[in-house]
Design a protein around this motif. Sequence first.
Motif, PDB file in Angstrom:
ATOM      1  N   THR A   1       0.859  -1.193   0.000  1.00  0.00           N
ATOM      2  CA  THR A   1       0.000   0.000   0.000  1.00  0.00           C
ATOM      3  C   THR A   1       0.890   1.236   0.000  1.00  0.00           C
ATOM      4  OG1 THR A   1      -1.828  -1.084   1.140  1.00  0.00           O
ATOM      5  CG2 THR A   1      -1.686   1.317   1.316  1.00  0.00           C
ATOM      6  N   ALA A   2       0.773   2.023  -1.056  1.00  0.00           N
ATOM      7  CA  ALA A   2       1.679   3.152  -1.252  1.00  0.00           C
ATOM      8  C   ALA A   2       1.215   3.945  -2.461  1.00  0.00           C
ATOM      9  CB  ALA A   2       3.113   2.668  -1.468  1.00  0.00           C
ATOM     10  N   VAL A   3       1.927   5.016  -2.751  1.00  0.00           N
ATOM     11  CA  VAL A   3       1.702   5.776  -3.981  1.00  0.00           C
ATOM     12  C   VAL A   3       2.778   5.383  -4.988  1.00  0.00           C
ATOM     13  CG1 VAL A   3       1.504   8.049  -5.052  1.00  0.00           C
ATOM     14  CG2 VAL A   3       0.701   7.704  -2.702  1.00  0.00           C
ATOM     15  N   TYR A   4       2.367   5.132  -6.217  1.00  0.00           N
ATOM     16  CA  TYR A   4       3.295   4.702  -7.261  1.00  0.00           C
ATOM     17  C   TYR A   4       3.340   5.769  -8.350  1.00  0.00           C
ATOM     18  CZ  TYR A   4       3.298   0.258  -4.919  1.00  0.00           C
ATOM     19  OH  TYR A   4       3.456  -0.722  -3.969  1.00  0.00           O
ATOM     20  N   TYR A   5       4.550   6.146  -8.707  1.00  0.00           N
ATOM     21  CA  TYR A   5       4.759   7.201  -9.695  1.00  0.00           C
ATOM     22  C   TYR A   5       5.472   6.649 -10.925  1.00  0.00           C
ATOM     23  CZ  TYR A   5       3.812  10.628  -5.995  1.00  0.00           C
ATOM     24  OH  TYR A   5       3.237  11.378  -4.989  1.00  0.00           O
ATOM     25  N   CYS A   6       4.993   7.076 -12.068  1.00  0.00           N
ATOM     26  CA  CYS A   6       5.621   6.771 -13.346  1.00  0.00           C
ATOM     27  C   CYS A   6       6.331   8.035 -13.826  1.00  0.00           C
ATOM     28  CB  CYS A   6       4.538   6.341 -14.343  1.00  0.00           C
ATOM     29  SG  CYS A   6       4.977   6.425 -16.078  1.00  0.00           S
ATOM     30  N   LEU A   7       7.616   7.944 -14.094  1.00  0.00           N
ATOM     31  CA  LEU A   7       8.379   9.092 -14.575  1.00  0.00           C
ATOM     32  C   LEU A   7       8.956   8.768 -15.940  1.00  0.00           C
ATOM     33  CD1 LEU A   7       8.380   9.418 -11.388  1.00  0.00           C
ATOM     34  CD2 LEU A   7      10.503  10.697 -11.701  1.00  0.00           C
ATOM     35  N   VAL A   8       8.946   9.751 -16.795  1.00  0.00           N
ATOM     36  CA  VAL A   8       9.521   9.593 -18.123  1.00  0.00           C
ATOM     37  C   VAL A   8      10.534  10.694 -18.340  1.00  0.00           C
ATOM     38  CG1 VAL A   8       9.050   9.658 -20.594  1.00  0.00           C
ATOM     39  CG2 VAL A   8       7.477   8.485 -19.063  1.00  0.00           C
ATOM     40  N   GLY A   9      11.733  10.322 -18.705  1.00  0.00           N
ATOM     41  CA  GLY A   9      12.770  11.308 -18.931  1.00  0.00           C
ATOM     42  C   GLY A   9      14.053  10.667 -19.390  1.00  0.00           C
ATOM     43  N   GLU A  10      15.013  11.496 -19.727  1.00  0.00           N
ATOM     44  CA  GLU A  10      16.285  10.979 -20.197  1.00  0.00           C
ATOM     45  C   GLU A  10      16.977  10.184 -19.107  1.00  0.00           C
ATOM     46  OE1 GLU A  10      17.310  14.669 -23.254  1.00  0.00           O
ATOM     47  OE2 GLU A  10      18.809  13.906 -21.864  1.00  0.00           O
ATOM     48  N   GLY A  11      17.632   9.140 -19.510  1.00  0.00           N
ATOM     49  CA  GLY A  11      18.405   8.372 -18.557  1.00  0.00           C
ATOM     50  C   GLY A  11      19.686   9.082 -18.209  1.00  0.00           C
ATOM     51  N   GLY A  12      20.451   8.514 -17.335  1.00  0.00           N
ATOM     52  CA  GLY A  12      21.702   9.145 -16.967  1.00  0.00           C
ATOM     53  C   GLY A  12      21.534  10.096 -15.803  1.00  0.00           C
ATOM     54  N   ASN A  13      22.638  10.518 -15.241  1.00  0.00           N
ATOM     55  CA  ASN A  13      22.564  11.312 -14.022  1.00  0.00           C
ATOM     56  C   ASN A  13      22.246  12.780 -14.258  1.00  0.00           C
ATOM     57  OD1 ASN A  13      25.037  11.644 -15.245  1.00  0.00           O
ATOM     58  ND2 ASN A  13      26.102  12.029 -13.339  1.00  0.00           N
ATOM     59  N   THR A  14      22.036  13.188 -15.487  1.00  0.00           N
ATOM     60  CA  THR A  14      21.627  14.571 -15.710  1.00  0.00           C
ATOM     61  C   THR A  14      20.178  14.663 -16.180  1.00  0.00           C
ATOM     62  OG1 THR A  14      22.472  14.489 -17.965  1.00  0.00           O
ATOM     63  CG2 THR A  14      23.955  15.312 -16.262  1.00  0.00           C
ATOM     64  N   GLY A  15      19.502  13.514 -16.274  1.00  0.00           N
ATOM     65  CA  GLY A  15      18.123  13.532 -16.728  1.00  0.00           C
ATOM     66  C   GLY A  15      17.201  14.129 -15.682  1.00  0.00           C
ATOM     67  N   LYS A  16      16.136  14.748 -16.138  1.00  0.00           N
ATOM     68  CA  LYS A  16      15.178  15.350 -15.212  1.00  0.00           C
ATOM     69  C   LYS A  16      14.370  14.267 -14.510  1.00  0.00           C
ATOM     70  CE  LYS A  16      14.524  19.753 -17.565  1.00  0.00           C
ATOM     71  NZ  LYS A  16      13.545  20.689 -18.167  1.00  0.00           N
ATOM     72  N   LEU A  17      13.954  14.567 -13.304  1.00  0.00           N
ATOM     73  CA  LEU A  17      13.087  13.670 -12.531  1.00  0.00           C
ATOM     74  C   LEU A  17      11.866  14.475 -12.118  1.00  0.00           C
ATOM     75  CD1 LEU A  17      15.494  11.756 -10.110  1.00  0.00           C
ATOM     76  CD2 LEU A  17      14.221  10.786 -12.013  1.00  0.00           C
ATOM     77  N   ILE A  18      10.849  14.439 -12.962  1.00  0.00           N
ATOM     78  CA  ILE A  18       9.640  15.199 -12.703  1.00  0.00           C
ATOM     79  C   ILE A  18       8.511  14.248 -12.346  1.00  0.00           C
ATOM     80  CG2 ILE A  18       8.002  16.883 -13.599  1.00  0.00           C
ATOM     81  CD1 ILE A  18      10.838  17.954 -13.354  1.00  0.00           C
ATOM     82  N   PHE A  19       7.926  14.456 -11.175  1.00  0.00           N
ATOM     83  CA  PHE A  19       6.825  13.607 -10.722  1.00  0.00           C
ATOM     84  C   PHE A  19       5.496  14.202 -11.173  1.00  0.00           C
ATOM     85  CE2 PHE A  19       8.728  10.557  -7.745  1.00  0.00           C
ATOM     86  CZ  PHE A  19      10.000  11.083  -7.640  1.00  0.00           C
ATOM     87  N   GLY A  20       4.651  13.338 -11.709  1.00  0.00           N
ATOM     88  CA  GLY A  20       3.287  13.734 -12.027  1.00  0.00           C
ATOM     89  C   GLY A  20       2.384  13.275 -10.905  1.00  0.00           C
ATOM     90  N   GLN A  21       1.134  13.089 -11.249  1.00  0.00           N
ATOM     91  CA  GLN A  21       0.186  12.583 -10.261  1.00  0.00           C
ATOM     92  C   GLN A  21       0.339  11.077 -10.147  1.00  0.00           C
ATOM     93  OE1 GLN A  21      -4.134  12.769 -11.154  1.00  0.00           O
ATOM     94  NE2 GLN A  21      -4.276  13.844  -9.223  1.00  0.00           N
ATOM     95  N   GLY A  22       0.574  10.594  -8.959  1.00  0.00           N
ATOM     96  CA  GLY A  22       0.795   9.176  -8.772  1.00  0.00           C
ATOM     97  C   GLY A  22      -0.490   8.397  -8.587  1.00  0.00           C
ATOM     98  N   THR A  23      -0.343   7.098  -8.474  1.00  0.00           N
ATOM     99  CA  THR A  23      -1.457   6.181  -8.242  1.00  0.00           C
ATOM    100  C   THR A  23      -1.380   5.682  -6.812  1.00  0.00           C
ATOM    101  OG1 THR A  23      -1.507   5.439 -10.548  1.00  0.00           O
ATOM    102  CG2 THR A  23      -2.513   3.990  -8.896  1.00  0.00           C
TER     103      THR A  23
END
Lengths: 114, 111
Positions: free
Chosen positions: B83-105
């Motif tokens: 039981t938790a919130v699950y987030y799907c993120l889409v972005g460039e891989g690698g350590n400079t890619g953005k990590l933007i969270f949308g609305q989770g499930t």
Amino acid sequence: AAGVIQSPRHLIKEKRETATLKCYPIPRHDTVYWYQQGPGQDPQFLISFYEKMQSDKGSIPDRFSAQQFSDYHSELNMSSLELGDSALYFCASRGQGKMNTEAFFGQGTRLTVV
Amino acid sequence: LAKTTQPISMDSYEGQEVNITCSHNNIATNDYITWYQQFPSQGPRFIIQGYKTKVTNEVASLFIPADRKSSTLSLPRVSLSDTAVYYCLVGEGGNTGKLIFGQGTTLQVKP
């Protein structure tokens, strides 16, 4: 294994005061992200750093500033605090590499502005 | 950045398989798909990441169709602790890619 360390874990400040949140990334991680998460909300991206330079900027208020130091730790400075700044602040770090690098999050700093 | 769309909430029972689908219609060629799990008052935790087809690790599987416009996180035999919130993120891989969270499930696992 070492994780991302954030300090302090809890912080209570009054309106118009300043606060400094610190983030110590996993050793050899050169990227740090900062997030703000209000109650019942999703994490909002504030700012990120790569190799001590700002790499991306999100919804960070002008009252906030951040930097990454030579030892790769990062600090988020917050001035003129408002009640609405009360939230959990997370930082995350990411290691070197071009592909599939997992970001590791700290336990967060809970800031309460009264 | 590709915008992601996930169901706001899902219910399941212990022992069932749970599939959470994320839509990302404008995913870019360099983008990876990453899923994070978050418990209340804790930092998000990486679950799985993939680029195409299927990826499996010790906790989940990620299915990505050929057009990559969606992805499905599969949690086998869930327990109450999932039981938790699950987030799907889409972005460039690698350590400079953005990590933007949308609305989770928000997944609620019931006994």
